[in-house]
Write a protein that holds these residues in place. Structure first.
Motif, PDB file in Angstrom:
ATOM      1  N   LEU A 187       6.696  -0.819   5.508  1.00 29.62           N
ATOM      2  CA  LEU A 187       5.757  -1.046   4.422  1.00 29.62           C
ATOM      3  C   LEU A 187       4.412  -1.416   5.033  1.00 29.62           C
ATOM      4  O   LEU A 187       4.318  -2.388   5.797  1.00 29.62           O
ATOM      5  N   ALA A 188       3.379  -0.641   4.722  1.00 29.85           N
ATOM      6  CA  ALA A 188       2.014  -1.001   5.081  1.00 29.85           C
ATOM      7  C   ALA A 188       1.445  -1.809   3.926  1.00 29.85           C
ATOM      8  O   ALA A 188       1.421  -1.333   2.780  1.00 29.85           O
ATOM      9  N   HIS A 226       0.825  -1.212   0.000  1.00 28.14           N
ATOM     10  CA  HIS A 226       0.000   0.000   0.000  1.00 28.14           C
ATOM     11  C   HIS A 226       0.859   1.262   0.000  1.00 28.14           C
ATOM     12  O   HIS A 226       0.811   2.051  -0.932  1.00 28.14           O
ATOM     13  N   ARG A 227       1.662   1.463   1.055  1.00 25.58           N
ATOM     14  CA  ARG A 227       2.476   2.678   1.158  1.00 25.58           C
ATOM     15  C   ARG A 227       3.765   2.391   1.919  1.00 25.58           C
ATOM     16  O   ARG A 227       3.802   1.546   2.811  1.00 25.58           O
ATOM     17  N   LEU A 228       4.814   3.147   1.557  1.00 23.55           N
ATOM     18  CA  LEU A 228       6.026   3.208   2.366  1.00 23.55           C
ATOM     19  C   LEU A 228       5.855   4.322   3.396  1.00 23.55           C
ATOM     20  O   LEU A 228       5.360   5.401   3.067  1.00 23.55           O
ATOM     21  N   GLY A 237      -7.358   4.340   7.579  1.00 25.78           N
ATOM     22  CA  GLY A 237      -7.482   5.385   6.578  1.00 25.78           C
ATOM     23  C   GLY A 237      -6.216   6.156   6.312  1.00 25.78           C
ATOM     24  O   GLY A 237      -6.117   6.869   5.325  1.00 25.78           O
ATOM     25  N   ASP A 238      -5.203   6.024   7.155  1.00 21.65           N
ATOM     26  CA  ASP A 238      -3.939   6.733   6.998  1.00 21.65           C
ATOM     27  C   ASP A 238      -2.803   5.764   7.276  1.00 21.65           C
ATOM     28  O   ASP A 238      -2.757   5.131   8.336  1.00 21.65           O
ATOM     29  N   ARG A 290       2.082   3.397  12.935  1.00 28.53           N
ATOM     30  CA  ARG A 290       2.367   3.830  14.304  1.00 28.53           C
ATOM     31  C   ARG A 290       1.590   2.995  15.323  1.00 28.53           C
ATOM     32  O   ARG A 290       2.117   2.571  16.352  1.00 28.53           O
ATOM     33  N   ALA A 291       0.327   2.715  15.021  1.00 26.89           N
ATOM     34  CA  ALA A 291      -0.492   1.924  15.936  1.00 26.89           C
ATOM     35  C   ALA A 291      -0.027   0.471  16.006  1.00 26.89           C
ATOM     36  O   ALA A 291      -0.054  -0.147  17.073  1.00 26.89           O
ATOM     37  N   SER A 292       0.417  -0.073  14.870  1.00 28.09           N
ATOM     38  CA  SER A 292       0.800  -1.487  14.841  1.00 28.09           C
ATOM     39  C   SER A 292       2.201  -1.741  15.362  1.00 28.09           C
ATOM     40  O   SER A 292       2.532  -2.862  15.745  1.00 28.09           O
TER      41      SER A 292
END
Length: 328
Positions: free
Chosen positions: A185-186, A174-176, A221-222, A228-230
Motif C-alpha cells: 500500500l502506497a 493512495h494505491r495498492l 508520480g507513479d 519499488r524505490a522505497s
C-alpha cells in the motif's frame, strides 16, 4: 420495460463503484428524478440486493453486505469459489490482471454475508495455490484497503515493521501495488507526515475511518515506482518465448503464468512478467516442448546457467550409478 431494466443494471453498477452515493448525485448520473430513483432502489431490494438508505444532509444510498447472496445467479459455493479465485488471481504475478482482480474481488466480497467471508479467508489461508508466489493476503484486507483507496477515505490499521514493534498507523491510502509476489500500500502516513509503503501481509485490522481527504501528489508520480524505490524490489522482467506447441496445450499447462498468442496451428507466443527469471524457466520446462527465447537477452543466459547445472547433475548421477553397478 427494457429501458427500466437497463437503468436498474446501471444503478447497480454505480452502487458498486462507490461506498456511498448521495441521492441527488445518483439521480443526476442516471438522468432520472429522485422519486424514480427511489422506485429503482426498491426494485433492487426486491431482487435481493441489500441497499441501505440514510436521511439528512449527508443522506444517500450504499450497497451493504446482505444476509444472502444477491441474484447474480451464484449460489453460496459459487460465490466462495469466485472470491477465492479472484484473490489468487490478484496475487498471480500475471501482468495487467492484478488491479482488475482486486476490483472484481471488492465487488464480490462487499456483498458476501459474514459467514461466507469467513469461509473465503479460511480457504485462502489453508490452500497452497500454484499462482501465488508470495504471502497470502486475506480477502477482506485487500477489499477494505481497495475501497478506502477508491473512496479517498482515511484508513487505520496495525502494522508490524521489519525488526520493529507493532504500531497503530493512520494514513491517507493512495494505491495498492503488486510487486515481487507481494502486495504493498502506497500511502501518506499522518503520524510521520511523509509517504510510506506498507506490506499488506504485515498489516492487520484495517478499517476505514469514513473521513474524506484531498489526495496529495506522490513524490515520484507513479505508485509502482515509489514502492519499488522505497522497498528495493527489483524491476520485473518481461519474458517472451516462441513455443513449438499448439496454443491450446500451452494454455492448459502454463496459462496461469502469462498470456498466450497463437502464431499458427503448431506454435504460439508466451509472454510472462516476473521479478525472478526462475518462474518463467520453470513454466517453460513444464510445457515439455521446444521453444525459442525472443526476449530479453539475459533470459538466454539464465537458461544456460540452469542447463549447465542440470547437465552436471545428470553426469554426476550417471557416474554414481556406474560405480554402484561395478560394486554390485
Amino acid at each position: 420495460m427494457a429501458n427500466t431494466s437497463s437503468r436498474t443494471l446501471r444503478l447497480l453498477s454505480l452502487l458498486q463503484t462507490h461506498r456511498h452515493w448521495a441521492g441527488a448525485d445518483l439521480a443526476d448520473r442516471l438522468g432520472i428524478s429522485e422519486r424514480t430513483l427511489r422506485r429503482d432502489i426498491d426494485r433492487l431490494r426486491e431482487l435481493g440486493y441489500p441497499v441501505a438508505a440514510s436521511r439528512g444532509t449527508d443522506g444517500g444510498y450504499q450497497l451493504a453486505p446482505g444476509a444472502v447472496l444477491p441474484p447474480l445467479l451464484l449460489d453460496d459455493e459459487e460465490g466462495v469459489a469466485l472470491a477465492v479465485g479472484m484473490g489468487d488471481a490478484a496475487q498471480s504475478g500475471i501482468a495487467g490482471i492484478e488491479d482488475a482482480a482486486v476490483r472484481a474481488l471488492t465487488k464480490v466480497v462487499q456483498v458476501l454475508p459474514p459467514r461466507l467471508r469467513a469461509r473465503v479467508n479460511a480457504l485462502r489461508a489453508m490452500t497452497i495455490s500454484p499462482t501465488a508466489a508470495g504471502p497470502v493476503v486475506p480477502a477482506d484486507v485487500l477489499t477494505v484497503i481497495a475501497q478506502a483507496c477508491r473512496d479517498e477515505e482515511r484508513l487505520r490499521f496495525r502494522y508490524t515493521a521489519r525488526g520493529g514493534p507493532d504500531t497503530d498507523r493512520e494514513v491517507e491510502p493512495h494505491r495498492l501495488v503488486a510487486l515481487g509476489g507481494r502486495w504493498y500500500l502506497a500511502a501518506y502516513d499522518l503520524t510521520r507526515h511523509d509517504w510510506r509503503s506498507f506490506r499488506l501481509d504485515r498489516l492487520t485490522n484495517p478499517h476505514s475511518l469514513g473521513a474524506k481527504f484531498r489526495p496529495r501528489p506522490l513524490p515520484s508520480g507513479d505508485a509502482a515506482q515509489f514502492v519499488r524505490a522505497s522497498t528495493g524490489v527489483p524491476p520485473a522482467h518481461t519474458v517472451q518465448a516462441l513455443v513449438h506447441a499448439p496454443a491450446e496445450h500451452v494454455r492448459r499447462v502454463a496459462g496461469q503464468w502469462g498470456t498466450i498468442e497463437p502464431v499458427d496451428s503448431r506454435r504460439c507466443r508466451l509472454t510472462m512478467v516476473s521479478s525472478s527469471l526462475d518462474w518463467p524457466t520453470q513454466a517453460l520446462g513444464n510445457i515439455g516442448a521446444d521453444f525459442e527465447v525472443l526476449s530479453p537477452a539475459e533470459f538466454s543466459d539464465h537458461l544456460r546457467d540452469w542447463g549447465t547445472r542440470f547437465l552436471r547433475a545428470a553426469q554426476r548421477g550417471g557416474d554414481t550409478q556406474a560405480r554402484q553397478g561395478d560394486e554390485a
